[in-house]
Design an enzyme around this catalytic site. Sequence first.
Site, PDB file in Angstrom:
ATOM      1  CG  ASP A  67      38.385  10.566  28.140  1.00  0.00           C
ATOM      2  OD1 ASP A  67      39.278  11.207  28.176  1.00  0.00           O
ATOM      3  OD2 ASP A  67      37.905   9.737  27.876  1.00  0.00           O
ATOM      4  CG  ASN A 136      33.862  -1.167  28.959  1.00  0.00           C
ATOM      5  OD1 ASN A 136      34.787  -0.434  27.991  1.00  0.00           O
ATOM      6  ND2 ASN A 136      33.266  -0.705  30.057  1.00  0.00           N
ATOM      7  CG  HIS A 138      35.563   2.850  27.599  1.00  0.00           C
ATOM      8  ND1 HIS A 138      35.618   2.366  28.876  1.00  0.00           N
ATOM      9  CD2 HIS A 138      36.711   3.460  27.362  1.00  0.00           C
ATOM     10  CE1 HIS A 138      37.024   2.586  29.312  1.00  0.00           C
ATOM     11  NE2 HIS A 138      37.577   3.293  28.467  1.00  0.00           N
ATOM     12  CD  GLU A 143      32.559   3.280  30.822  1.00  0.00           C
ATOM     13  OE1 GLU A 143      33.024   2.264  30.009  1.00  0.00           O
ATOM     14  OE2 GLU A 143      33.093   3.269  32.042  1.00  0.00           O
TER      15      GLU A 143
HETATM   16  C1  GLP Z   1      40.655   5.497  29.503  1.00  0.00           C
HETATM   17  C2  GLP Z   1      40.298   6.771  28.782  1.00  0.00           C
HETATM   18  C3  GLP Z   1      39.845   6.031  27.268  1.00  0.00           C
HETATM   19  C4  GLP Z   1      40.977   5.122  26.782  1.00  0.00           C
HETATM   20  C5  GLP Z   1      40.818   3.851  27.683  1.00  0.00           C
HETATM   21  C6  GLP Z   1      41.909   2.705  27.280  1.00  0.00           C
HETATM   22  O1  GLP Z   1      39.309   4.976  30.135  1.00  0.00           O
HETATM   23  N1  GLP Z   1      39.090   7.436  29.008  1.00  0.00           N
HETATM   24  O2  GLP Z   1      39.975   7.335  26.330  1.00  0.00           O
HETATM   25  O3  GLP Z   1      40.711   4.774  25.577  1.00  0.00           O
HETATM   26  O4  GLP Z   1      41.114   4.297  28.983  1.00  0.00           O
HETATM   27  O5  GLP Z   1      43.013   3.257  27.735  1.00  0.00           O
HETATM   28  P1  GLP Z   1      44.359   2.092  27.817  1.00  0.00           P
HETATM   29  O6  GLP Z   1      45.112   2.509  26.665  1.00  0.00           O
HETATM   30  O7  GLP Z   1      45.197   2.547  29.078  1.00  0.00           O
HETATM   31  O8  GLP Z   1      43.948   0.774  27.811  1.00  0.00           O
END
Ligand code: GLP
Length: 239
Positions: A67, A136, A138, A143
Amino acid sequence: MKWVSFASSDDLSARAAHLLLEAVRNDPRIVLGLPTGRSPIGMYARVVENHTRASSSFREVRTFNLDEYAGVSRDHPGSYFAYMKHHLFDHVDLEPANAQIPNGAAGDLAAECRRYDAAIAAAGGLGLTFLGLGRNGHIGFNEPGAPVDSRTRVVELTSSTRRANAECFPDGNVPTHAITIGIRTILESRAIVLLVSGRGKEEAVANLREGVVGESFPASALLRHTDVLVLTALGGVPS
Ligand code: GLP
């Protein structure tokens, strides 16, 4: 779905890096799906360390990030492109043309999404995809409510996701939208490793363990896949 839990995020990162490096050794032309966020930082650090020490080669590896923020240019320090340069791309011998990230600043975002899907398909689909897990539920930026048959598209970020990622945008201009690969593309990956590190993920992990299924919990789509490994280090601060 297989689960392995670690006492610390360092241990989780070491295992994840081992899996990535082993996959590259077994198939030097592998197509990797790559995540951003805090959870994979330690994995990338160890991959880079191994690359320097043991001369692992990424010359023929192809990577597709999951992403990117919409409306954010590649040279913005909060972009996922900047993240990937900092944590991986600048330190390994990946060919720049083989290290793909959606262009969130493209003039025509719908066309950019189509281009990205076509590039993944032309590479033969994803071989091994690493994912993080949003609080959440995702995956990528899919989402709650994301359709299981979704492809790369522009999505609106929830306020909780924007809050979770606000530190990368200290001026307060946290993007409202992003480009993400779809759940269908993730599920077409031949193998998936889900990295779950840090605080605030307990409820999402409990939902996944209990097999709570539905589009309101995007990670539950992974229950449909036959080769998913979940690595957890809850409570540990990702390094
Ligand atoms: C972001 C990314 C996701 C990732 C998520 C969790 O939103 N777009 O791909 O999995 O964060 O991130 P973290 O590892 O910082 O909790």
